[in-house]
Design a protein around this motif. Sequence first.
Motif, mmCIF file in Angstrom:
data_model
loop_
_atom_site.group_PDB
_atom_site.id
_atom_site.type_symbol
_atom_site.label_atom_id
_atom_site.label_comp_id
_atom_site.label_asym_id
_atom_site.label_seq_id
_atom_site.Cartn_x
_atom_site.Cartn_y
_atom_site.Cartn_z
ATOM 1 N N VAL A 1 0.837 -1.205 0.000
ATOM 2 C CA VAL A 1 0.000 0.000 0.000
ATOM 3 C C VAL A 1 0.872 1.256 0.000
ATOM 4 C CG1 VAL A 1 -1.567 1.351 1.449
ATOM 5 C CG2 VAL A 1 -2.027 -1.063 1.048
ATOM 6 N N GLN A 2 1.915 1.264 0.816
ATOM 7 C CA GLN A 2 2.767 2.457 0.883
ATOM 8 C C GLN A 2 3.477 2.706 -0.455
ATOM 9 O OE1 GLN A 2 5.286 1.992 4.330
ATOM 10 N NE2 GLN A 2 3.631 2.500 5.750
ATOM 11 N N ILE A 3 3.973 1.649 -1.052
ATOM 12 C CA ILE A 3 4.644 1.811 -2.356
ATOM 13 C C ILE A 3 3.664 2.341 -3.400
ATOM 14 C CG2 ILE A 3 5.618 0.512 -4.304
ATOM 15 C CD1 ILE A 3 7.072 -1.237 -2.276
ATOM 16 N N LEU A 4 2.485 1.736 -3.462
ATOM 17 C CA LEU A 4 1.526 2.123 -4.499
ATOM 18 C C LEU A 4 1.035 3.553 -4.314
ATOM 19 C CD1 LEU A 4 -0.564 -1.199 -4.761
ATOM 20 C CD2 LEU A 4 1.081 -0.332 -6.410
ATOM 21 N N VAL A 5 0.712 3.911 -3.076
ATOM 22 C CA VAL A 5 0.197 5.262 -2.835
ATOM 23 C C VAL A 5 1.234 6.308 -3.230
ATOM 24 C CG1 VAL A 5 -0.426 6.909 -1.025
ATOM 25 C CG2 VAL A 5 -1.463 4.634 -1.047
ATOM 26 N N PHE A 6 2.480 6.096 -2.818
ATOM 27 C CA PHE A 6 3.487 7.134 -3.087
ATOM 28 C C PHE A 6 3.996 7.092 -4.530
ATOM 29 C CE2 PHE A 6 2.884 7.730 1.277
ATOM 30 C CZ PHE A 6 3.156 9.073 1.486
ATOM 31 N N THR A 7 3.872 5.970 -5.166
ATOM 32 C CA THR A 7 4.161 5.938 -6.607
ATOM 33 C C THR A 7 3.102 6.750 -7.349
ATOM 34 O OG1 THR A 7 5.159 3.757 -6.424
ATOM 35 C CG2 THR A 7 4.462 4.431 -8.621
ATOM 36 N N PHE A 8 1.858 6.573 -6.928
ATOM 37 C CA PHE A 8 0.782 7.337 -7.567
ATOM 38 C C PHE A 8 0.980 8.837 -7.368
ATOM 39 C CE2 PHE A 8 -3.177 9.683 -7.236
ATOM 40 C CZ PHE A 8 -3.724 9.443 -8.492
ATOM 41 N N ILE A 9 1.318 9.232 -6.139
ATOM 42 C CA ILE A 9 1.479 10.672 -5.858
ATOM 43 C C ILE A 9 2.595 11.263 -6.722
ATOM 44 C CG2 ILE A 9 2.223 12.324 -4.080
ATOM 45 C CD1 ILE A 9 0.703 10.533 -2.040
ATOM 46 N N VAL A 10 3.714 10.537 -6.821
ATOM 47 C CA VAL A 10 4.825 11.040 -7.640
ATOM 48 C C VAL A 10 4.399 11.106 -9.110
ATOM 49 C CG1 VAL A 10 7.143 10.528 -8.487
ATOM 50 C CG2 VAL A 10 6.628 10.307 -6.055
ATOM 51 N N PHE A 11 3.676 10.093 -9.560
ATOM 52 C CA PHE A 11 3.206 10.125 -10.949
ATOM 53 C C PHE A 11 2.361 11.367 -11.200
ATOM 54 C CE2 PHE A 11 -0.423 9.461 -13.778
ATOM 55 C CZ PHE A 11 0.232 9.225 -14.982
ATOM 56 N N TRP A 12 1.463 11.629 -10.256
ATOM 57 C CA TRP A 12 0.559 12.756 -10.454
ATOM 58 C C TRP A 12 1.331 14.076 -10.506
ATOM 59 C CZ3 TRP A 12 -4.049 12.813 -12.318
ATOM 60 C CH2 TRP A 12 -4.803 13.981 -12.253
ATOM 61 N N LEU A 13 2.327 14.181 -9.637
ATOM 62 C CA LEU A 13 3.099 15.420 -9.594
ATOM 63 C C LEU A 13 4.028 15.559 -10.802
ATOM 64 C CD1 LEU A 13 3.990 15.430 -5.777
ATOM 65 C CD2 LEU A 13 2.203 16.751 -6.940
#
Lengths: 71, 576
Positions: free
Chosen positions: B461-473
């Motif tokens: 969950v931590q990897i996926l959430v922060f990968t998504f946030i970086v992608f969005w940014l």
Amino acid sequence: MKLWHWIILGLVTVASIVAEFAGQHGEVSHLPFKIPLFWIWFGAGGSVVLILFGKKLFGPIVEKKEDYYND
Amino acid sequence: MIELIIPPAFILLAGALMLPVLPQKTRSYAFIFFSLASLILILTMKDGAILTVSTMNYQLIILKMDALSRVFGIIFAFIATAGGIYSFHIKETGQQCAALLYAGGALGVTFAGDFFTLFIFWEIMAVSSTYLIWSRGTSESQKAGLRYLLFHVLGGGLLFAGILLYLSGPGANIMVTQLKPEMGPGVWLMLLGIIINAAVPPFHAWLSDAYPEATVTGAVFLSAFTTKTAVYVLARVFPGLEILLILGTVMTIYGVVYALLENDIRRILAYHIISQVGYMLAGVGIGTAMAINGAVSHAFSHILYKALLFMGAGVVLHTTGKSTLTEIGGLRKEQPLTFWLYMIAAFSISGFPLFNGFISKSMTVAAAGEAHHEWAMLLMTLAAVGTFLGVGLKLPYFTWLAKDKPADLKVENPPINMHIGMIIVAFFCIFHGLYPKHLYQWLPFPVEWNPFTLHHFVETVQILVFTFIVFWLMRGIITPNTKIALDVDWFYRRPAKFTRKYIVDPWDKSFDVIEAQFYKLAGILAEFGKNPLLIMTKDKKGDTAYSPDRYRPATQTLILTVLGLFIILAIIGLVF
């Protein structure tokens, strides 16, 4: 992205951090993974590294125009 | 009770032979029937079933059933069936036959008990899969298909040379069994031939080059068979070979980096095949029971979600005629079902909890940690981040979500069978994610791995959430462009242009000149042969003032010649 999307992401993150500190002692055997919030750093840092390496460093070297092989 | 032992591959090969003589309306049904029959046969056949044929002083084992071959056989036959449903609307018999032959070849390799049988089916796969690329009928597909075929001819040649060299050594036999490179150069050649099919860099470019050029339905079959049969053979013949761990780990990263650069949706997916096969090779290279189980279960999961990904991309291509991210976008309103079915596959390959990638990929990664290969564990997890970035975020975002649909982009409705095929595969992506025991029961070793631990959930969950946030940014940086990314195929595609210009073309031209001169000479000789006297009758301009009466040899010349001959003979007789 709407506000409630970010709120959900925040809640999921908080829940995962609580779970990390509350319930998994003794389960992790490898040193780097004992660093608090390691996977958060890994996910964010890994994404930044891959995107910057791929698009800014490696991409300019290997990217060519579409008809490169046909011209 | 008498058990009927038929090699499952034979059912598909027989189907491929029968299909052209069946009425056209029944061919799509027959395709599914033959695939389903082979699946049922594999599921019901007992472990240890064996079928041998004696020929040329060799005992060929054309069927040998055990746990490892069964699990690969099940998924190959299943995906052939699902692919048959997805491609139900296809009326081109050649393509249907090629797909059945290809699936039959994969099953033949899987159940082969000897290297000769394995090689024969290996080559059937190479030829039939090439047809699935050529069938698209574009100039690019013709060229890419030829390069694909040449690569596989090379790989097959190396494999066969290796088999012959290995068999010429002392104590060798044709049984498919575990080998070690120390056993001689023949084994190295075999290994090289197999890793070409596994798309191991730098021998991987045939995959990212050719798969995106295949037909819509052909790409689904291609994504399932060639690389995974290579993984099966590696797991069977080279378990525990450490170089596979290194190569596999490199593959996981290599594929995701290139996928971030690509614009064509099927090429993005093709690069992710290379990345995902890397996990399987790493598992085989580690060689422990848990790692082999991880490699096999991941191959099983991968075939499901990768086929589903190619099915989703195929629907986009089928309905819009486009496959590059810069030409499409905003398709979610037109294709909500396709989008969500694709996302099930995207969640699966990204390792989302409760999807099948979560319960298989993690087993290989954990096996690396358990075997104290922490570096491999970290790199494979980094590749998982890249997988989510490429397949889970970039591709669906720029295909279905970002920007409005281009005004000039027309979107047709896909045939319903395409969605039915996708739904069936999507069901198993979720089912195995929720109930992994259904998959684990078929693995070659007893499974002690529990994917549903708190640590595993938190990590994911931590990897996926922060990968998504970086992608969005950083999505502005990752926005696709129309450029292509050069890969190692540059080393043979680019020189090919100059080789053609400076060697092949001059050679062709000189051959043309020589050929023309020979034709000219042949013409002269033919003319001369009609009447040799003609050559003396042409004037300087080349005109022939020919008159049969004028140039007919005089009768007196003939009489004089005969008479002279008699005189000579008489003199010879008098003297001697």
